[in-house]
Structures are given as C-alpha cells and as structure tokens.
Design a protein around this motif. Structure first.
Motif, PDB file in Angstrom:
ATOM      1  N   ARG A  52     -48.076   5.108 -35.489  1.00 21.67           N
ATOM      2  CA  ARG A  52     -47.226   5.587 -34.376  1.00 21.67           C
ATOM      3  C   ARG A  52     -47.752   5.087 -33.034  1.00 21.67           C
ATOM      4  NH1 ARG A  52     -42.361   6.485 -35.938  1.00 21.67           N
ATOM      5  NH2 ARG A  52     -42.304   7.841 -37.746  1.00 21.67           N
ATOM      6  N   LEU A  53     -49.059   5.158 -32.864  1.00 18.38           N
ATOM      7  CA  LEU A  53     -49.654   4.656 -31.616  1.00 18.38           C
ATOM      8  C   LEU A  53     -49.368   3.166 -31.453  1.00 18.38           C
ATOM      9  CD1 LEU A  53     -53.060   6.529 -31.882  1.00 18.38           C
ATOM     10  CD2 LEU A  53     -51.277   6.958 -30.170  1.00 18.38           C
ATOM     11  N   TRP A  54     -49.497   2.411 -32.546  1.00 17.86           N
ATOM     12  CA  TRP A  54     -49.242   0.972 -32.522  1.00 17.86           C
ATOM     13  C   TRP A  54     -47.797   0.696 -32.107  1.00 17.86           C
ATOM     14  CZ3 TRP A  54     -52.629  -2.976 -33.128  1.00 17.86           C
ATOM     15  CH2 TRP A  54     -52.100  -4.252 -33.272  1.00 17.86           C
ATOM     16  N   GLN A  55     -46.874   1.448 -32.663  1.00 17.67           N
ATOM     17  CA  GLN A  55     -45.454   1.258 -32.347  1.00 17.67           C
ATOM     18  C   GLN A  55     -45.158   1.552 -30.875  1.00 17.67           C
ATOM     19  OE1 GLN A  55     -43.785   3.884 -35.354  1.00 17.67           O
ATOM     20  NE2 GLN A  55     -43.083   2.106 -36.540  1.00 17.67           N
ATOM     21  N   GLN A  56     -45.949   2.409 -30.271  1.00 24.51           N
ATOM     22  CA  GLN A  56     -45.762   2.758 -28.861  1.00 24.51           C
ATOM     23  C   GLN A  56     -46.483   1.794 -27.925  1.00 24.51           C
ATOM     24  OE1 GLN A  56     -47.216   6.748 -28.543  1.00 24.51           O
ATOM     25  NE2 GLN A  56     -45.664   7.565 -29.921  1.00 24.51           N
ATOM     26  N   GLY A  57     -47.169   0.804 -28.489  1.00 24.83           N
ATOM     27  CA  GLY A  57     -47.909  -0.147 -27.657  1.00 24.83           C
ATOM     28  C   GLY A  57     -49.285   0.351 -27.248  1.00 24.83           C
ATOM     29  N   ARG A  58     -49.732   1.432 -27.834  1.00 23.64           N
ATOM     30  CA  ARG A  58     -51.061   1.998 -27.531  1.00 23.64           C
ATOM     31  C   ARG A  58     -52.062   1.427 -28.536  1.00 23.64           C
ATOM     32  NH1 ARG A  58     -50.116   8.345 -26.899  1.00 23.64           N
ATOM     33  NH2 ARG A  58     -52.242   8.223 -26.101  1.00 23.64           N
ATOM     34  N   THR A  59     -52.187   0.105 -28.506  1.00 24.83           N
ATOM     35  CA  THR A  59     -52.959  -0.600 -29.524  1.00 24.83           C
ATOM     36  C   THR A  59     -54.451  -0.294 -29.456  1.00 24.83           C
ATOM     37  OG1 THR A  59     -53.049  -2.562 -28.117  1.00 24.83           O
ATOM     38  CG2 THR A  59     -51.268  -2.450 -29.740  1.00 24.83           C
ATOM     39  N   GLY A  60     -54.981  -0.090 -28.276  1.00 22.02           N
ATOM     40  CA  GLY A  60     -56.406   0.219 -28.146  1.00 22.02           C
ATOM     41  C   GLY A  60     -56.768   1.492 -28.873  1.00 22.02           C
ATOM     42  N   LEU A  61     -55.972   2.536 -28.689  1.00 22.02           N
ATOM     43  CA  LEU A  61     -56.218   3.807 -29.358  1.00 22.02           C
ATOM     44  C   LEU A  61     -55.955   3.684 -30.860  1.00 22.02           C
ATOM     45  CD1 LEU A  61     -57.115   6.704 -29.035  1.00 22.02           C
ATOM     46  CD2 LEU A  61     -54.778   7.299 -28.351  1.00 22.02           C
ATOM     47  N   ALA A  62     -54.958   2.889 -31.228  1.00 27.97           N
ATOM     48  CA  ALA A  62     -54.673   2.663 -32.654  1.00 27.97           C
ATOM     49  C   ALA A  62     -55.853   1.959 -33.332  1.00 27.97           C
ATOM     50  CB  ALA A  62     -53.399   1.846 -32.818  1.00 27.97           C
ATOM     51  N   TYR A  63     -56.415   0.948 -32.662  1.00 28.25           N
ATOM     52  CA  TYR A  63     -57.591   0.261 -33.208  1.00 28.25           C
ATOM     53  C   TYR A  63     -58.802   1.199 -33.288  1.00 28.25           C
ATOM     54  CZ  TYR A  63     -55.789  -4.534 -33.318  1.00 28.25           C
ATOM     55  OH  TYR A  63     -55.102  -5.677 -33.614  1.00 28.25           O
ATOM     56  N   TYR A  64     -58.939   2.087 -32.314  1.00 26.95           N
ATOM     57  CA  TYR A  64     -60.027   3.058 -32.331  1.00 26.95           C
ATOM     58  C   TYR A  64     -59.917   3.962 -33.563  1.00 26.95           C
ATOM     59  CZ  TYR A  64     -63.055   6.918 -31.011  1.00 26.95           C
ATOM     60  OH  TYR A  64     -64.022   7.891 -31.011  1.00 26.95           O
ATOM     61  N   MET A  65     -58.692   4.448 -33.833  1.00 25.57           N
ATOM     62  CA  MET A  65     -58.468   5.270 -35.027  1.00 25.57           C
ATOM     63  C   MET A  65     -58.796   4.475 -36.285  1.00 25.57           C
ATOM     64  SD  MET A  65     -57.234   8.415 -34.427  1.00 25.57           S
ATOM     65  CE  MET A  65     -56.335   8.806 -35.911  1.00 25.57           C
ATOM     66  N   GLN A  66     -58.348   3.222 -36.347  1.00 27.15           N
ATOM     67  CA  GLN A  66     -58.609   2.377 -37.509  1.00 27.15           C
ATOM     68  C   GLN A  66     -60.106   2.206 -37.719  1.00 27.15           C
ATOM     69  OE1 GLN A  66     -57.518  -1.725 -36.998  1.00 27.15           O
ATOM     70  NE2 GLN A  66     -58.012  -2.263 -39.099  1.00 27.15           N
ATOM     71  N   SER A  67     -60.823   1.929 -36.660  1.00 26.24           N
ATOM     72  CA  SER A  67     -62.264   1.704 -36.749  1.00 26.24           C
ATOM     73  C   SER A  67     -62.999   2.961 -37.209  1.00 26.24           C
ATOM     74  CB  SER A  67     -62.799   1.244 -35.393  1.00 26.24           C
ATOM     75  OG  SER A  67     -64.192   1.126 -35.417  1.00 26.24           O
TER      76      SER A  67
END
Length: 121
Positions: free
Chosen positions: A68-83
């Motif tokens: 969901r974060l990725w779809q909203q363009g919040r890629t930094g936070l999405a990558y943080y969750m992934q990591s």
C-alpha cells in the motif's frame, strides 16, 4: 512488537498498519490466515495459532502494508518495512510485487519474492 525498531516503535507501526490496510487487504489477510491454518504441516494448526505464531503470515501482513505504501509513492517507508521484515523473518518480499490472498508462506529457510513477481494461490 516483533518488527518494532528504534526508528519505528510499536505504537507507530500499529497506526501505520491501521491507516494503510483497506477492505480488500482484510479479505486477503483473512484468506492468508485460513491458508496458514490449513496448509501448515503442524498438527495443532488453527487460525489462532497462525495469527500468533506463523512468521510467514506476519511477513505477508507486513508486505501488504508495504505494498500500500508503495502504491502511494511512499517508497522509502515501503523499503524500510521490507528491510525490517527481511531481517526479522528471513522473508524478502519486494513491496511492488503482486500477491493475491490465500497464500501460505513458510519462511524457515528464507524466501525471496522479487519486484516483478505475481504470486497467486
């Protein structure tokens, strides 16, 4: 509390999860819980056990928030969750990949799902 860090305490994660997940995510997570309870090789596998103890299910829920974060363009936070999920559960799921509901993920030996992957039942 399993994926909280100094940068992201449990209360902030709870708020993030509640803000990001939608009805379609709730349905997918419900199907993931059922899949975890049914497909787990454990003899005492129930939906409650899946919710509490299946790390693959926990990783999937975190992926859905990151997606969901990725779809909203919040890629930094999405990558943080992934990591964070990758280091905690040995499940490296790119937030841009597409995953349907009803997935059973066993993370015992590590899992990698790439950006262009589409995972279906």
């Amino acid at each position: 509390h399993e994926i909280e860090t100094e940068l992201m305490p449990a209360t902030a994660l709870q708020t993030l999860v509640l803000d990001q997940l939608r009805l379609s995510d709730d349905k997918n997570i419900h199907m993931d819980v059922v899949a975890s309870a049914i497909r787990s090789p454990s003899e005492d596998s129930t939906a409650l056990n899946a919710l509490l103890f299946h790390q693959g299910l926990h990783a999937l829920v975190c992926y859905r928030v990151g997606h969901r974060l990725w779809q909203q363009g919040r890629t930094g936070l999405a990558y943080y969750m992934q990591s964070t999920v990758s280091s905690r559960y040995s499940a490296d799921i790119h937030p841009a990949c597409e995953m349907e509901g009803g997935i059973y993920l066993s993370v015992g030996g590590g899992v990698v799902i790439g950006e262009t992957a589409r995972v279906r039942q």
